[in-house]
Every structure is written in C-alpha cells, then in structure tokens.
Scaffold this active site. Structure first.
Site, mmCIF file in Angstrom:
data_model
loop_
_atom_site.group_PDB
_atom_site.id
_atom_site.type_symbol
_atom_site.label_atom_id
_atom_site.label_comp_id
_atom_site.label_asym_id
_atom_site.label_seq_id
_atom_site.Cartn_x
_atom_site.Cartn_y
_atom_site.Cartn_z
ATOM 1 C CE1 TYR A 33 -3.829 2.412 0.980
ATOM 2 C CE2 TYR A 33 -2.053 3.509 2.148
ATOM 3 C CZ TYR A 33 -3.330 3.519 1.626
ATOM 4 O OH TYR A 33 -4.098 4.652 1.747
ATOM 5 C CG ASP A 34 3.195 2.234 3.445
ATOM 6 O OD1 ASP A 34 2.015 2.631 3.530
ATOM 7 O OD2 ASP A 34 3.862 1.869 4.428
ATOM 8 C CE LYS B 151 -12.879 33.239 -13.498
ATOM 9 N NZ LYS B 151 -12.300 32.104 -12.795
ATOM 10 N NE ARG C 96 -20.358 26.540 -10.266
ATOM 11 C CZ ARG C 96 -19.945 25.785 -11.270
ATOM 12 N NH1 ARG C 96 -18.860 25.065 -11.146
ATOM 13 N NH2 ARG C 96 -20.613 25.752 -12.397
ATOM 14 C CB CYS D 98 23.207 11.902 2.665
ATOM 15 S SG CYS D 98 24.436 11.660 3.967
HETATM 16 S S1 IVH Z 1 -19.404 35.892 -10.152
HETATM 17 C C1 IVH Z 1 -22.601 33.648 -12.493
HETATM 18 N N1 IVH Z 1 -17.259 37.145 -9.376
HETATM 19 O O1 IVH Z 1 -15.003 32.205 -10.889
HETATM 20 C C2 IVH Z 1 -21.413 34.278 -11.958
HETATM 21 N N2 IVH Z 1 -17.101 34.804 -9.706
HETATM 22 O O2 IVH Z 1 -14.956 30.632 -13.365
HETATM 23 C C3 IVH Z 1 -21.173 33.998 -10.554
HETATM 24 N N3 IVH Z 1 -14.917 33.860 -9.181
HETATM 25 O O3 IVH Z 1 -17.425 29.841 -9.971
HETATM 26 C C4 IVH Z 1 -19.793 34.201 -10.152
HETATM 27 N N4 IVH Z 1 -13.967 35.740 -8.570
HETATM 28 O O4 IVH Z 1 -15.869 30.753 -8.142
HETATM 29 C C5 IVH Z 1 -17.789 35.965 -9.717
HETATM 30 N N5 IVH Z 1 -15.458 38.389 -8.640
HETATM 31 C C6 IVH Z 1 -15.980 37.220 -8.975
HETATM 32 C C7 IVH Z 1 -15.247 36.034 -8.930
HETATM 33 C C8 IVH Z 1 -15.831 34.831 -9.313
HETATM 34 C C9 IVH Z 1 -13.808 34.442 -8.711
HETATM 35 C C10 IVH Z 1 -15.037 32.423 -9.512
HETATM 36 C C11 IVH Z 1 -16.289 31.754 -9.034
HETATM 37 C C12 IVH Z 1 -16.890 31.100 -10.253
HETATM 38 C C13 IVH Z 1 -15.691 31.004 -11.150
HETATM 39 C C14 IVH Z 1 -16.079 30.895 -12.598
#
Ligand code: IVH
Length: 664
Positions: free
Chosen positions: A36-37, A115, A136, A424
C-alpha cells in the site's frame, strides 16, 4: 509523457481508494502495508513531478490516508452558474456586442472585478445568522461545509443591521499567497505532496473532516454576488456590494464601474500587469452587467449567464540561463537538485533559483548547467523550469550526473525503495543535523528564540551539538566562545532554550521531524496519548485506529519510536527536562466501559469532535463493528457499518441520543 503520467496517476488513485475501502470500511485488507505504501509513494512522486495534475480529492491531499466519509449534500436554492471565458480584447468586444444586441440598447454599464482564484462558496444567513456554507459542487448540489467555513475569520457568523430574513451570499474562499507558501513549506518538510496552487490548497482545506485543521489553514473570503433573498435586496450589483460591506461581509476593494467595453479592457490591462502585487492569487477579471433588471433580460445559456464574462490572464514566462546546479541535503537526507539562474523578473519577483525536485526530473527535462531555459511560476508562486531551449545549448554542455556521494559529508548515497529520491544515509551528516536543528527550533515547533541558522551552523561545525538534546546541555561558556556571541546574547539564547522546555507535547512531537508528522498530526497524537512514553509504546494497530492516522503515518511513527538512535535522543531530552504532558480534558465517566463506532455524517460535528467527546467521557472508539461494540452512532449516509450493526443486533443511536447520554 504527460498523458502516460496522467493515466498512471488515475490508476494509482483508483487502486489506493479501493484498498482504503477494503481496509477501513470492510476491514478486509487485500495487500500488505508495504505494498500500500508503495502505491502511495508512487502516486506522491508522480504528483510531485506533475503538480498540475494534483486534484483536491487525490488520496495524497488528505491529512491522512483515511477515506472521507463525506459531507452532506445540499441543494442550492438557485443554481451556482459558471462563467464563460475570454482571452483577448477582441473577444471582450464580441461579448459587448452580444450584450448590446440582447438588451436592444447601448445604455448599460459594467462592474469589473478581480477573479479571485479560490473556491466558490454559497453562504446562507437566516435572520442574520450563518446557517449554511456550501461548495458549488455540480452547480445545483454542493457539499455542506458549514463547520469548516465557520473557522474562516473573514466570514461573519452573524450580520449587522437590518437584513432580510433569508440572505444568500456567494463569494470566493481563498488562501492568501503567504499562507499557501507556508503550508507548502510545511508539507515539504514532512515530505508530503505539495499543493499545486492556492486554489487546490483552499479546496483541500475546506474538505477536511476536522474543522480544527481547516482553522489552521488561514483561509479568507470575498463576497461577490447575491443568491436567494426573502425580500428584494438591491437594484444594481454595485448597490448589493455596498450593502454587503455595511452588514459586515468582506468585499474586494478593487471593484470598478465601467461605462463601456473600452474602459473594461483598460482596467483588465492594468490588472494583468499589477496582479502580482496582490497578496492573493487572481487568474483573470470578471465583467458583469451592473443593473439586476438588465441581467434578467439577458438570462443565461446553459451553465453560464449572458450578463457576465471572465477575462483570463496568460501565465507569465521568462527566459533565463542555468548558471549552475547545486545539490542540497534535507533533514531526512534527501538530496535535492536546485538550479541557480541568471536573475530574472517573473510574475512580480526576481527569480534566482528553482528546485528541480529530483534527479528523474533532471533526466526528464534534460537540463544541464549553462542551458537556456523557460521558467514559469506554478500557481504563479513557485518557480519551475518548464522547458530547455536545446537549440541554444553549448556543444560542450554535459548531462548532469546525480552525485554518488553526499556533497556535504562525502558518505555514499542510497536510492530510496521507490527509486525517485537519493539520500545521504549517514546519520551523522552535518547537513542533515543542521536542517533537523533548524526545524526543531523553528517557529512552529519548539520556537527557540535567538537560535538562528548561523548559530546552528557554528554549533554543529564546532561539535558542540550532535542532536536536539545537546541543545539543552549548552552553557554560557560554550556559547560565549563562539564568533559574534557576547555574554548577553549567549544568555538570550540560553533563555530561549530554557523557555522551550515548556512547549506543549504536540510541538515537541512535531519538532522531532518524524516523517509525515507536522503540527496537525502531532496534535492528533498528543490528544490521543498525552505523553511521549505512551506514544513510544503504541503499536501500529493502535495508531491506525486513530481517526486521520492512516497506515503510512502509523508505520512512520512506529518506526521512529523503535529506532535505537531516536530513543537515545528522546531519553536524553527527557533527562534534560523536556517531557511535556498533554493536559487532561476528561469530563466524566458517563461512557466508561462502552465501545462506540461512529459512522456517517453528523451535522455540526466533525468526526474527530465526536470521537473526542466519547473519549472525554471515558468511552472507547473503535473503527469496526463487532459483537463487542456497545453502540453504533450513525449519522446521515451511514454505510456498511450500519448494516453490520443491524446484523449483529448492536444498538444504533443517533446524534441526539448520544448528546443525551453525555448530558448535553
Ligand atoms: S461571479 C454567475 N465574481 O469564478 C457568476 N465569480 O470561473 C457567478 N470567481 O465559480 C460568479 N472571482 O468561483 C464571480 N469576482 C468574482 C469572482 C468569481 C472568482 C469564480 C467563481 C466562479 C468562477 C467561474
């Protein structure tokens, strides 16, 4: 090459999961521990070479090898959509044209946001109180991770002021870059597979069954959109974000309104250059229509809304020259090749060196001293050589040969059983000792103030310290005889060493440098055994019984405490007065003599919290149901253990009955 690795990784994960199930759930192991390891370390090594293939559900990403019995699934009140991506200004202009067409007007504005590269999270507040946190998942159903997100300080447990009875907020849980680097450093020291990027680290941390460990992971959160609300909350997105801030929800400060797509593009361009200055990772920008009414008109296509688009940044690369390749010796003797570069600016910092991980990786890349290489930052943080420009290679460049002797002590090196690492093997190698001492004295272990790397270097080179315990024998004369060490600083060092004697048991266990045992696993051990003496006596079987201690960890602990050299050092430590005891937290004898098996998910309690409660009341926890089991405490989605309890006629209780038994 990559495809082959991907397939191998997939097959290894399948095999490991199967054996985990056979071992833990059915109690019918089909292969010996060593086999396993071997599977496990093969997977770990492959993932180390291909960090981009690491997924949060890989068996290596767990605190231990124990299978997660899972989180409760929850249905989202409204679908958690994803966003369509664009990669250029022209694609953004195309998006804008679709929006204008859909709305039949040019009268609209955008909100441009960062983002955040983390994990999407839906938070539900009822009457201002946080009642649910869900990932999600597939968009319509996610995991209930409420216990874990409660540990994130940025997420308010209650909201301020006048809030709707039901308010669902969506946002991103993320791990700041610094916390990510620190976590990976710890993992590296414990020879565990690293997280490829902060997003994987955040996802892995949220999926831990022990919320206490999640709490140590320094996660954070930004709210960025509205889910279900019992009464209308705002007319525009901007207004909703402003309101979020007022009621105590963290909103990213870098949010800009844009009146047209050219302004949007300008903002995206600026962030593409500036993104590295942030202390969290972003992988692009999100562009959203501001008016909520206009969003309604545009609607969604399949899984993504028409009113929102993301602009993704390209990974930054740099070209540089390999000046030399060094070999470093780690605290367990592993030799790691490191490439030194002509300094080059990449993703916000000057990069001078990068780990080449191991000698197989050097072979794979065929990287040689003097080569011109392309480097990239994995997860925008850890520099890595991704390609060698062979056409620019000097004709005399020689392939790099793995050392046959330790570069520090000259002892012959050995290949690990799995063939990837070279070590080592000399127990007296000063390079290993220095690394071990540095780790022992480190901030998260014994935290010995004033005992820094330069002093450790001298202590080892002068032969004053040959193991941890020797630190406690140092006196003012020995210290004051060292370079740059006045009487006063020598006394400060001694005070720091003395103070470390009262560190708790978990810190001492972590400081010993047992393979795979960092502070989190050390805490689990300390809670279970409460003294070094007791851990010394533990059998592999007893160790594996502990939640989160899988066969690999159990073996590592057992072997450490059955090595005569280690035992000698531990005895010396105890004689020197370093012998912490875990505080007893036993509350009652209410469950004395009763054996419990816990199965399924228990709302609001992690598995280890429940098991701790059983032990605190003098009960025993077992992992398999037998005639000797007194109670099976079953939560939702309890599996085969519940069936077995029914077959054997063992009493089955639920959480409520259990809490009654312990008088809660
Ligand atoms: S809005 C329908 N705003 O990007 C839109 N998403 O690739 C709802 N995310 O699942 C999301 N920064 O996890 C929104 N400023 C931002 C975001 C953001 C990151 C992520 C989020 C989403 C994913 C989509």
């Amino acid at each position: 090459m990559k495809l082959a690795a991907e397939q191998k990784i997939k097959s290894l994960r399948q095999q490991i999961r199967k054996h985990d199930y056979l071992y833990y759930v059915l109690n019918q192991p089909r292969i010996p521990d060593q086999k396993y390891d071997k599977l496990f370390s093969e997977l770990k090594n492959l993932e180390q070479r291909h960090p981009e293939l690491i997924t949060p559900d890989s068996p290596t990403q767990r605190v231990s090898g124990r299978p997660i019995e899972g989180f409760e699934q929850v249905k989202h009140s409204s679908e958690m959509l994803s966003i369509d991506n664009t990669y250029s200004a022209d694609e953004l202009r195309d998006f804008d044209q679709r929006v204008a067409k859909g709305l039949g007007t040019k009268n609209y504005s955008y909100i441009v946001e960062l983002k955040i590269d983390g994990v999407a999270m839906s938070l539900r507040y009822e009457k201002g109180l946080l009642v649910l946190g869900a990932t999600r998942g597939d968009g319509s159903k996610g995991d209930n991770v409420t216990n874990n997100i409660r540990t994130i300080k940025a997420i308010p447990l209650s909201l301020d002021g006048d809030v709707p009875d039901v308010l669902e907020v969506r946002g991103e849980v993320y791990m700041p870059k610094k916390a990510f680097e620190k976590l990976n450093e710890e993992k590296e020291q414990q020879e565990q597979a690293l997280f490829a990027n902060p997003r994987n680290a955040a996802a892995g941390s949220l999926k831990l069954l022990d919320a206490k460990i999640t709490a140590q992971r320094k996660l954070s959160f930004f709210a960025y959109s509205l889910g279900q609300t019992s009464i209308p909350f705002a007319k525009t997105h901007y207004e909703s974000l402003e309101k979020f801030k007022k009621i105590g929800l963290p909103v990213n400060p870098n949010i800009k309104k844009a009146d047209n797509i050219e302004q949007v593009i300008e903002i995206c361009d600026q962030w593409e250059k500036r993104r590295f200055k942030l202390d969290y990772q972003i992988d692009g920008m999100v562009i959203k229509i501001d008016s909520l009414d206009q969003r309604e008109i545009l609607g969604a296509t399949g899984r993504a809304p028409r009113w929102c688009i993301s602009y993704k940044f390209a990974a930054e690369q740099a070209k540089t020259k390999v000046l030399s390749i060094d070999v470093q010796v780690g605290k367990t003797g592993i030799l790691t090749p490191v490439a030194n570069f002509e300094p080059v600016l990449l993703a916000g910092t000057t990069v001078k060196r990068a780990s080449l991980h191991n000698f197989d990786e050097i072979d794979r890349l065929d990287v040689r001293e003097g080569d011109t290489v392309m480097i990239e930052k994995a997860g925008e943080i850890i520099p890595q050589v991704i390609e060698v420009k062979k056409e620019q290679r000097h004709k005399d460049a020689k392939p790099f040969r793995p050392p046959v002797k330790c570069p520090v002590c000259g002892s012959k090196v050995q290949k690990d059983e799995d063939g990837v690492y070279i070590r080592c093997a000399s127990p007296s190698c000063p390079a290993q000792l220095k690394e071990k001492l540095r780790y022992f004295a480190g901030r998260d272990q014994m935290d010995i103030e004033n005992l820094g790397p330069a002093l450790i270097e001298q202590l080892v080179d002068k032969g004053l310290v040959q193991d941890f315990a020797d630190l406690y024998k140092l006196d003012i004369f020995a210290l004051a005889s060292l370079e740059r060490m006045a009487q006063k600083s020598a006394q400060n060092v001694l005070d720091g060493i003395e103070k470390s004697k009262s560190q708790p048991l978990a810190r001492l266990l972590a400081a010993l440098g047992i393979r795979h045992i960092g502070i989190q696993n050390a805490e689990i051990l300390a809670r279970q055994f409460d003294s070094i003496e007791k851990i010394k006596k533990a059998t592999v079987e007893e160790l594996t019984q502990i939640e989160q201690i899988g066969p690999v960890l159990a073996k590592s602990i057992y072997e450490y405490f059955h090595d005569s050299n280690n035992l000698k050092i531990i005895d010396k430590l105890i004689t020197a007065g370093v012998n912490p005891k875990q505080k007893q937290t036993k509350h009652s004898d209410k469950l004395a003599g009763k054996t419990f098996v816990v199965t399924g998910t228990l709302e609001n309690f992690s598995r280890s919290q429940i098991e701790q409660a059983i032990k605190d009341n003098s009960g025993k926890v077992s992992s398999s149901v037998s005639k000797k089991t007194d109670y099976v405490l079953a939560g939702t989605e309890a599996g085969s253990k519940l069936d077995k309890a029914q077959q054997l006629g063992v009493k089955i209780i639920d959480k409520k009955q259990f809490l009654e038994m312990i008088g809660k």
